[in-house]
Write a protein that holds these residues in place. Structure first.
Motif, PDB file in Angstrom:
ATOM      1  N   LEU A   1       7.761  46.759  49.200  1.00 54.54           N
ATOM      2  CA  LEU A   1       8.949  46.861  48.344  1.00 54.54           C
ATOM      3  C   LEU A   1       9.350  48.307  48.102  1.00 54.54           C
ATOM      4  N   PHE A   2       8.379  49.180  47.970  1.00 47.71           N
ATOM      5  CA  PHE A   2       8.684  50.603  47.796  1.00 47.71           C
ATOM      6  C   PHE A   2       9.359  51.144  49.058  1.00 47.71           C
ATOM      7  N   ALA A   3       8.836  50.766  50.224  1.00 51.95           N
ATOM      8  CA  ALA A   3       9.458  51.188  51.484  1.00 51.95           C
ATOM      9  C   ALA A   3      10.883  50.648  51.580  1.00 51.95           C
TER      10      ALA A   3
ATOM     11  N   ALA B   1      12.859  49.968  49.103  1.00 50.06           N
ATOM     12  CA  ALA B   1      13.678  50.731  48.150  1.00 50.06           C
ATOM     13  C   ALA B   1      14.097  52.072  48.734  1.00 50.06           C
ATOM     14  N   ILE B   2      13.188  52.753  49.402  1.00 51.50           N
ATOM     15  CA  ILE B   2      13.506  54.058  50.008  1.00 51.50           C
ATOM     16  C   ILE B   2      14.511  53.885  51.146  1.00 51.50           C
ATOM     17  N   VAL B   3      14.282  52.900  51.997  1.00 58.91           N
ATOM     18  CA  VAL B   3      15.208  52.654  53.115  1.00 58.91           C
ATOM     19  C   VAL B   3      16.600  52.315  52.578  1.00 58.91           C
ATOM     20  N   TYR B   4      16.661  51.503  51.529  1.00 62.58           N
ATOM     21  CA  TYR B   4      17.959  51.138  50.952  1.00 62.58           C
ATOM     22  C   TYR B   4      18.631  52.359  50.335  1.00 62.58           C
ATOM     23  N   LEU B   5      17.879  53.121  49.560  1.00 64.24           N
ATOM     24  CA  LEU B   5      18.442  54.294  48.904  1.00 64.24           C
ATOM     25  C   LEU B   5      19.037  55.266  49.917  1.00 64.24           C
ATOM     26  N   VAL B   6      18.307  55.548  50.972  1.00 62.20           N
ATOM     27  CA  VAL B   6      18.756  56.530  51.960  1.00 62.20           C
ATOM     28  C   VAL B   6      19.688  55.908  52.999  1.00 62.20           C
ATOM     29  N   GLY B   7      19.232  54.823  53.624  1.00 68.92           N
ATOM     30  CA  GLY B   7      19.936  54.271  54.777  1.00 68.92           C
ATOM     31  C   GLY B   7      21.114  53.384  54.468  1.00 68.92           C
TER      32      GLY B   7
ATOM     33  N   VAL C   1      19.025  45.525  57.190  1.00 67.81           N
ATOM     34  CA  VAL C   1      18.225  44.473  57.826  1.00 67.81           C
ATOM     35  C   VAL C   1      16.740  44.825  57.725  1.00 67.81           C
ATOM     36  N   ILE C   2      16.404  46.094  57.925  1.00 63.77           N
ATOM     37  CA  ILE C   2      15.016  46.537  57.758  1.00 63.77           C
ATOM     38  C   ILE C   2      14.561  46.280  56.319  1.00 63.77           C
ATOM     39  N   CYS C   3      15.413  46.611  55.345  1.00 63.48           N
ATOM     40  CA  CYS C   3      15.090  46.329  53.932  1.00 63.48           C
ATOM     41  C   CYS C   3      14.812  44.858  53.722  1.00 63.48           C
ATOM     42  N   LEU C   4      15.664  44.035  54.267  1.00 63.60           N
ATOM     43  CA  LEU C   4      15.515  42.595  54.082  1.00 63.60           C
ATOM     44  C   LEU C   4      14.194  42.103  54.673  1.00 63.60           C
ATOM     45  N   VAL C   5      13.849  42.575  55.849  1.00 65.88           N
ATOM     46  CA  VAL C   5      12.574  42.183  56.459  1.00 65.88           C
ATOM     47  C   VAL C   5      11.410  42.621  55.570  1.00 65.88           C
ATOM     48  N   LEU C   6      11.468  43.838  55.060  1.00 65.21           N
ATOM     49  CA  LEU C   6      10.402  44.328  54.182  1.00 65.21           C
ATOM     50  C   LEU C   6      10.300  43.493  52.906  1.00 65.21           C
ATOM     51  N   VAL C   7      11.443  43.131  52.328  1.00 66.51           N
ATOM     52  CA  VAL C   7      11.433  42.303  51.119  1.00 66.51           C
ATOM     53  C   VAL C   7      10.870  40.914  51.427  1.00 66.51           C
ATOM     54  N   ILE C   8      11.284  40.327  52.523  1.00 72.69           N
ATOM     55  CA  ILE C   8      10.763  39.004  52.893  1.00 72.69           C
ATOM     56  C   ILE C   8       9.250  39.068  53.094  1.00 72.69           C
ATOM     57  N   LEU C   9       8.788  40.093  53.788  1.00 70.14           N
ATOM     58  CA  LEU C   9       7.336  40.251  53.964  1.00 70.14           C
ATOM     59  C   LEU C   9       6.641  40.426  52.613  1.00 70.14           C
ATOM     60  N   GLY C  10       7.273  41.185  51.724  1.00 66.75           N
ATOM     61  CA  GLY C  10       6.723  41.349  50.381  1.00 66.75           C
ATOM     62  C   GLY C  10       6.662  40.033  49.631  1.00 66.75           C
ATOM     63  N   CYS C  11       7.691  39.212  49.782  1.00 66.22           N
ATOM     64  CA  CYS C  11       7.706  37.899  49.121  1.00 66.22           C
ATOM     65  C   CYS C  11       6.612  36.992  49.673  1.00 66.22           C
ATOM     66  N   MET C  12       6.327  37.121  50.939  1.00 65.26           N
ATOM     67  CA  MET C  12       5.324  36.267  51.583  1.00 65.26           C
ATOM     68  C   MET C  12       3.909  36.675  51.220  1.00 65.26           C
ATOM     69  N   TYR C  13       3.719  37.921  50.831  1.00 60.22           N
ATOM     70  CA  TYR C  13       2.366  38.411  50.550  1.00 60.22           C
ATOM     71  C   TYR C  13       1.823  37.780  49.273  1.00 60.22           C
ATOM     72  N   LYS C  14       0.644  37.271  49.373  1.00 56.70           N
ATOM     73  CA  LYS C  14      -0.087  36.733  48.214  1.00 56.70           C
ATOM     74  C   LYS C  14      -1.411  37.472  48.124  1.00 56.70           C
ATOM     75  N   LYS C  15      -1.851  37.741  46.914  1.00 59.19           N
ATOM     76  CA  LYS C  15      -3.132  38.426  46.785  1.00 59.19           C
ATOM     77  C   LYS C  15      -4.243  37.539  47.320  1.00 59.19           C
TER      78      LYS C  15
ATOM     79  N   LEU D   1      12.620  48.379  40.994  1.00 60.24           N
ATOM     80  CA  LEU D   1      12.059  47.625  39.874  1.00 60.24           C
ATOM     81  C   LEU D   1      11.013  46.633  40.380  1.00 60.24           C
ATOM     82  N   SER D   2      11.323  45.916  41.433  1.00 59.05           N
ATOM     83  CA  SER D   2      10.368  44.965  42.008  1.00 59.05           C
ATOM     84  C   SER D   2       9.115  45.677  42.506  1.00 59.05           C
ATOM     85  N   ALA D   3       9.302  46.830  43.133  1.00 55.24           N
ATOM     86  CA  ALA D   3       8.141  47.598  43.594  1.00 55.24           C
ATOM     87  C   ALA D   3       7.272  47.993  42.402  1.00 55.24           C
ATOM     88  N   TRP D   4       7.898  48.524  41.372  1.00 55.39           N
ATOM     89  CA  TRP D   4       7.165  48.971  40.184  1.00 55.39           C
ATOM     90  C   TRP D   4       6.415  47.816  39.523  1.00 55.39           C
ATOM     91  N   LEU D   5       7.044  46.665  39.456  1.00 60.54           N
ATOM     92  CA  LEU D   5       6.402  45.502  38.838  1.00 60.54           C
ATOM     93  C   LEU D   5       5.196  45.009  39.642  1.00 60.54           C
TER      94      LEU D   5
END
Length: 169
Positions: free
Chosen positions: A90-92, A94-100, A152-166, A73-77
């Protein structure tokens, strides 16, 4: 509440849910599994039976399943040209969480937990208890370590996503 604020709130919830599950799995890795590993066979099996029953509760399911829903949902938004990197991260995740995480749990840990639940511990000899523990513990720990690393990989990706600003401009 504006759309941007709603998206930010959902992203915050996503980060919290992802962190909660990562923390749970990490705590198992660095303490619970070590402590359980020191127990005699029958006690280990009984403790795992009790834990596997106790963890099936609304609080766990809210964060475990919530993460499964919130990540895509966050990726889509964030699917737009201005936030392409955030979307990708965020999409990455989501995939890592879904599979791993979810996939490994559902197809690895849960079948082992289900098999363990059907063992009548009082009827086992010491040798049978050791055999059952060996059949359960080693593969369960492998699956657990995979899902912990994936989370942990998911969490790092989410944190990086949160840090990203346009970029301005």
């Amino acid at each position: 509440m504006t759309v941007k604020k709603m998206n930010d709130f959902i992203l915050l919830c996503t980060a919290i849910a992802t962190a909660l599950i990562a923390g749970l799995f990490y705590a198992y890795t660095c303490s619970v599994n070590i402590g359980l590993g020191r127990l005699p066979d029958r006690d280990y099996l009984a403790a795992m039976q009790a834990i596997n029953t106790a963890i099936q509760n609304p609080l766990f399911f809210a964060s475990f399943m919530g993460t499964l829903v919130l990540l895509p949902l966050s990726a889509w938004l964030n699917f737009n040209d201005e936030m392409r990197l955030r979307f990708t991260l965020l999409f990455a995740a989501a995939i890592v969480y879904l599979v791993g995480v979810f996939g490994v749990t559902v197809f690895g840990n849960v079948p082992l937990n289900d098999a363990l639940a059907h063992i009548d511990l009082p009827s086992l000899s010491s040798a049978q208890a050791a055999e059952q523990r060996n059949a359960f513990e080693k593969p369960w720990l492998v699956y657990h370590n995979i899902r912990t690393a994936a989370n942990v990989i998911c969490l790092v990706l989410v944190i990086l996503g949160c840090m990203y600003k346009k970029m301005p401009g």
